[in-house]
Motif scaffolding. Structure first.
Motif, PDB file in Angstrom:
ATOM      1  N   PRO A   8     -12.206 -28.486 -18.854  1.00 10.79           N
ATOM      2  CA  PRO A   8     -11.927 -27.802 -17.598  1.00 10.79           C
ATOM      3  C   PRO A   8     -10.444 -27.966 -17.280  1.00 10.79           C
ATOM      4  N   HIS A 108     -15.830 -21.997 -15.203  1.00  3.95           N
ATOM      5  CA  HIS A 108     -15.848 -23.035 -14.176  1.00  3.95           C
ATOM      6  C   HIS A 108     -15.980 -22.468 -12.772  1.00  3.95           C
ATOM      7  N   PRO A 186     -20.678 -24.728 -13.713  1.00  2.38           N
ATOM      8  CA  PRO A 186     -19.383 -24.446 -13.093  1.00  2.38           C
ATOM      9  C   PRO A 186     -19.073 -25.498 -12.034  1.00  2.38           C
ATOM     10  N   GLU A 187     -17.809 -25.470 -11.588  1.00  6.38           N
ATOM     11  CA  GLU A 187     -17.447 -26.373 -10.503  1.00  6.38           C
ATOM     12  C   GLU A 187     -17.511 -25.647  -9.164  1.00  6.38           C
TER      13      GLU A 187
END
Lengths: 363, 298
Positions: A8, A108, A186-187
């Motif tokens: 990431p 992300h 994902p963030e």
């Protein structure tokens, strides 16, 4: 998760916001003429927005239909191309990314769409819809196990994998849409009106699901909604948008305790209060006039044409910036302090026949 | 479901459920049944003509003079034509030629049109502009007139007829596919696919194209009907093969013009055959459209 390049955008110091938007503008040119096409003007859907979203938080974005909140959400993922401004995700400027880098970066940052049926390909089985992101990013593990895992996370039976979108109810489809959004771990998730297309009875389930997933997976949300109740329920910080710009930003609790911007005050006054005595005394502030066209945004304060607290000076000619009126609370109004103190009162407009109620727009 | 099976269900092939729905609606529609019966009849006759026909199609089997052409009888159901050949046999064999010309010209035109449409729809921008102006130009000329022009330019013959009809149909498919793709391109599921990182080429080929193809199938069925009619029209005008031994419905119509007063039935039989074939494909196409259109979907 097993991806070939599992990096990431470098995890930076935890103090940094996960998402940082500066001066973001999205203007759509409007063309006139058949033979000689020329640009007749611009729809200023998003017109200079700054916001920060801290890791693990939920940022609620509210406003009427057409205020640019969905466009803002899409511009953050570069699903629409910003006209100017920067979007920093984990410190990386998404504006400078090549299409391929952007594609990788989107692993992300994911999106949940408003209309779950429209956002699923009718010819694609659930299994295929959920494995597609995995294939696109070169997931090397057991894909069908991951699909079952995802279905389980969103509360669907694993038997759903072989079925097609039209075989499900609206709530189930949105669960599938959410499963697709979290497939890549994902963030950040941008949820664009995630429940407004659903029956009221289903809305709470989906909101709870989003909250559970946030806890379980450490997600950061930007929730776009026109429904104040939903946003209040899920958000830590709320940004209120009007005609493409933020007019107020505050923690959720403080905003509901005392809204500072006249537009927010008007929006809040439209929410019924579940206490008959208080409800009896609730004074609804009705806004006069129509929402101005985003092609022709009023000069000065963009809200002054409809503001019940409008003052003869400054409002019409001096654009108020978003400023910190109180610690942790930003508002774009010259007179926020006076209005909060009660020294400026709303003009009586309740009997104005052109008055319109805000806060209940159609999706 | 094992991993291997899962691989097999890539989205390109995954149309099963929608197809089942359409199939059910189609089976319940009497118009579709009627169209299907006519189409099956036409195709069966075309394929089985050599075995169904009681006489050879290109040899005289009876005595005729220009003033006395025998009409229908027990031996010759549709009578004899002006050269003494069995009319029934020739109508059956004509189905074969109609089917060949119709299918070949449809496939040629559809392939060309779809390639053009795919080009315009996938790339947009100036590619789209150039392709679509070309299509506009082609569509601005009346279809049959255009076909006559192309056929005349290529010199008459079966090949010329097939190419001419294909060229006329090309812009229809190009415009159709391009429009469908544009509509799909702005849809939420395409945006969603972009958001999860699906590559552009796969979005076009795996998402946009399959969802654009239903109307192409419908248009293809309808175009087969016009192709058969156009082929007959070109043959009637003498632009088809000069070989008199080829039983072609349009040519049969043209050849019997002189005997319209003495043997009017000679024009009726090939005419009816053209109508039956065209009607079958039109009815089937229209009910396909109804069955596949999402607006009719419950």
């Amino acid at each position: 998760m097993s991806f070939p390049s599992d990096s990431p955008a470098d995890p930076v110091a935890s103090g940094e916001p996960l998402l940082s938007v500066r001066g973001l503008k999205v203007h759509f040119p409007v063309h006139r003429g058949v033979l000689l096409r020329r640009v007749a003007g611009h729809v200023r859907a998003v017109d200079g927005v700054d916001l920060d979203v801290a890791r693990g938080m939920t940022y609620g974005l509210v406003g009427e239909s057409g205020c640019g909140k969905s466009t803002l959400g899409k511009a953050v993922l570069r699903l629409v191309e910003p006209t100017s401004g920067t979007v920093l995700f984990n410190g990386a400027d998404i504006g400078g990314q090549s299409p391929e880098d952007m594609r990788r970066l989107r692993r992300h940052m994911q999106m949940v769409f408003q209309d779950p049926l429209a956002s699923l390909n009718p010819r694609q089985s659930v299994e295929s819809a959920l494995t597609e992101p995995l294939r696109a990013h070169g997931f090397t593990g057991d894909r069908s196990r991951r699909v079952r895992e995802l279905l389980d996370l969103v509360g669907m039976p694993s038997g759903a994998a072989g079925r097609y979108p039209h075989e499900f109810s609206g709530g189930q489809r949105q669960r599938i849409g959410i499963a697709r959004a979290i497939a890549l771990n994902p963030e950040l998730i941008i949820a664009d009106e995630p429940v407004s297309a659903l029956d009221v009875s289903i809305q709470a389930q989906i909101v709870n699901l989003l909250e559970d997933l946030q806890k379980e997976l450490g997600l950061t949300y930007v929730v776009v909604a026109h429904d104040l109740a939903v946003v209040r329920h899920v958000s830590d910080v709320i940004g209120v948008m009007y005609l493409g710009a933020l007019v107020e930003e505050s923690s959720s609790d403080a905003l509901y305790a005392q809204p500072l911007h006249p537009y927010t005050i008007a929006l809040m006054s439209a929410i019924p209060i579940p206490d008959p005595e208080v409800e009896e005394r609730r004074r609804r502030i009705l806004l006069t006039g129509d929402l101005p066209s985003p092609m022709n945004i009023p000069p000065g304060c963009r809200f002054h044409t409809r503001c019940p607290f409008r003052q003869p000076t400054r409002c019409a000619d001096e654009p108020p910036g978003l400023r910190e009126a109180r610690p942790g609370r930003k508002v774009a109004c010259h007179w926020a302090e006076e209005i909060a103190a009660g020294s400026i009162r709303a003009a009586a407009s309740a009997h104005d026949p052109t008055a319109t109620e805000v806060g209940t727009p159609s999706p | 479901m094992s991993l291997a099976q899962m691989e097999a269900v890539a989205p390109e092939e995954a149309g099963g459920s929608l197809g089942r729905d359409a199939w059910r609606r189609l089976r319940r529609n009497p118009v579709a049944i009627a169209g299907a019966v006519l189409v099956v009849l036409f195709v069966a006759v075309a394929l089985l003509a050599p075995w169904l026909a009681p006489y050879p199609p290109d040899k005289p089997v009876g005595q005729v003079t220009p003033t006395s052409i025998p009409g229908p009888s027990a031996e010759h159901w549709f009578g004899l034509d002006d050269l003494g050949r069995d009319e029934f046999t020739r109508v059956l064999w004509g189905a074969r030629w109609s089917l060949v010309i119709g299918v070949v010209s449809l496939l040629l035109g559809m392939t060309g049109g779809l390639l053009l449409g795919l080009l315009a729809g996938a790339f947009g921008g100036w590619v789209d502009g150039v392709v679509m102006r070309l299509v506009d130009m082609m569509l601005s000329v009346p279809g049959l007139l255009f076909a006559i022009g192309v056929a005349a330019m290529l010199g008459s013959g079966l090949d010329a007829v097939m190419i001419a009809i294909a060229v006329v149909n090309m812009p229809i498919f190009a415009r159709l596919l391009r429009g469908q793709m544009l509509a799909q391109r702005g849809s939420d599921y395409v945006l969603a696919a972009t958001a999860v990182g699906v590559r552009r080429r796969r979005i076009v080929l795996g998402h946009i194209l399959p969802n654009s193809l239903t109307s192409v199938i419908v248009q293809g069925t309808l175009t087969l009907a016009t192709a058969i009619v156009d082929a007959a029209g070109l043959a009637f005008l003498g632009l088809s093969s000069n070989d008199p031994s080829i039983p072609e419905w349009g040519r049969m119509l043209a050849d019997t013009q002189r005997y319209l007063s003495s043997a009017p039935l000679l024009a009726v039989f090939p005419g009816l055959a053209i109508i039956v074939a065209a009607l079958g494909f039109t009815l089937l196409g229209e009910s396909l459209r109804e069955a596949l259109d999402p607006k009719y979907r419950r």
